[in-house]
Design an enzyme around this catalytic site. Structure first.
Site, PDB file in Angstrom:
ATOM      1  CG  ASP A  57      -0.367  -0.592   2.463  1.00 45.97           C
ATOM      2  OD1 ASP A  57       0.870  -0.610   2.571  1.00 45.97           O
ATOM      3  OD2 ASP A  57      -1.125  -1.036   3.340  1.00 45.97           O
ATOM      4  CG  ASN A 110      -9.097  -1.849  11.894  1.00 48.82           C
ATOM      5  OD1 ASN A 110      -8.127  -2.482  11.487  1.00 48.82           O
ATOM      6  ND2 ASN A 110      -9.569  -0.785  11.274  1.00 48.82           N
ATOM      7  CG  HIS A 148      -6.036  -2.616   8.750  1.00 46.02           C
ATOM      8  ND1 HIS A 148      -6.119  -1.266   9.032  1.00 46.02           N
ATOM      9  CD2 HIS A 148      -4.730  -2.915   8.936  1.00 46.02           C
ATOM     10  CE1 HIS A 148      -4.932  -0.795   9.349  1.00 46.02           C
ATOM     11  NE2 HIS A 148      -4.073  -1.771   9.306  1.00 46.02           N
ATOM     12  CD  GLU A 167      -8.969   0.562   7.525  1.00 53.62           C
ATOM     13  OE1 GLU A 167      -8.978  -0.305   8.419  1.00 53.62           O
ATOM     14  OE2 GLU A 167      -8.267   1.587   7.592  1.00 53.62           O
TER      15      GLU A 167
END
Ligand code: F6R
Length: 240
Positions: free
Chosen positions: A67, A134, A136, A141
């Site tokens: 990313d 979380n 990811h 996400e």
């Protein structure tokens, strides 16, 4: 999914690096999937050591990063391209032309299309992953379809706040990123996920205990035949 828990983070990094060293030694043209963030830094140090000791060469190696932030160029200290140069590429004999990070500048949709084309034309031999608090992986996400390919993502408040530690203020954290999609990641032949620290414990609990579901992106890894999860004690603390 094989799970290995380590008391000693140095040892964890050595073990993580071993998988990459083996691939680099075995493949004629190794293709590595790389990640940024604090988690893989220790493993990259081990790879640099291995290169310096003459055990591996990166001359025929190609890399693809997961990313990049939208809007940061390669000279920005928080860009993921800059991170890779500083933490790995400039220390080894890799040809910069063989290193790929999504282009966060200009037309993002075009960058995504180009990155998907590159990924369609290759297969990653081994992919390193961190994990968000979380759940990811890369910047996929919660709620991201498992079928997603490289796309632009609006970062969640959790991810912005987790990443603000690298910026002078939370307002400077970019709000969007370009990320490989979950289906691109699943194409890798082998996946190594590292999780360190207490704030990853809940995500790791979900990864181990939940069935694959799109609310917890990392659970897709249960559908992959060759995944190794390396945990320190803190990250494994909710498993028992
Ligand atoms: C980085 C990436 C992210 C991180 C994750 C954990 O390329 O794709 O998914 O792996 O946010 O970040 P750290 O390692 O900083 O805790």
């Amino acid at each position: 999914m094989e799970i290995r828990i380590f008391k000693d983070i140095e040892k964890l990094n050595v073990e993580a690096a071993k998988y990459f060293i083996e691939t680099i030694q075995k493949e004629k043209n190794p293709v590595l999937g790389l990640a940024t963030g604090s988690t893989p830094i220790g493993m990259y140090k081990e790879l640099i050591k291995s290169y310096q000791q003459g055990e591996i060469s990166f001359v025929n190696t190609t890399t693809y990063n997961l990313d990049e932030y939208v809007g940061l160029d390669a000279t920005h200290e928080q860009s993921y391209r800059y991170f890779m140069t500083e933490n790995l590429f400039k220390h080894v004999n890799i040809n910069p032309d063989n290193t790929h990070v999504p282009n966060g500048l200009g037309d993002s949709e075009k960058s995504c299309r180009e990155y998907n084309q590159l990924l369609d034309d290759t297969q990653i031999d081994i992919q390193i992953l961190g994990i968000g608090s979380n759940g990811h992986i890369a910047f996929n996400e919660p709620g991201t379809p498992f079928s997603a390919v490289t796309h632009v993502v609006n970062l969640t408040e959790t991810s912005i706040s987790d990443n603000s530690r690298f910026f002078e203020s939370i307002d400077e954290v970019p709000k969007q990123a370009i990320t490989m999609g979950l289906s691109n990641i699943m194409k890798a032949k082998k996946i190594i996920l590292i999780a360190l620290g207490e704030n990853k414990a809940e995500a790791i609990r979900k990864l181990v205990q939940e069935d694959p579901n799109e609310n917890t992106p990392c659970t897709i890894l249960k559908n992959h035949p060759n995944v190794v999860i390396l945990l320190d004690h803190a990250a494994s603390s909710k498993l028992i």
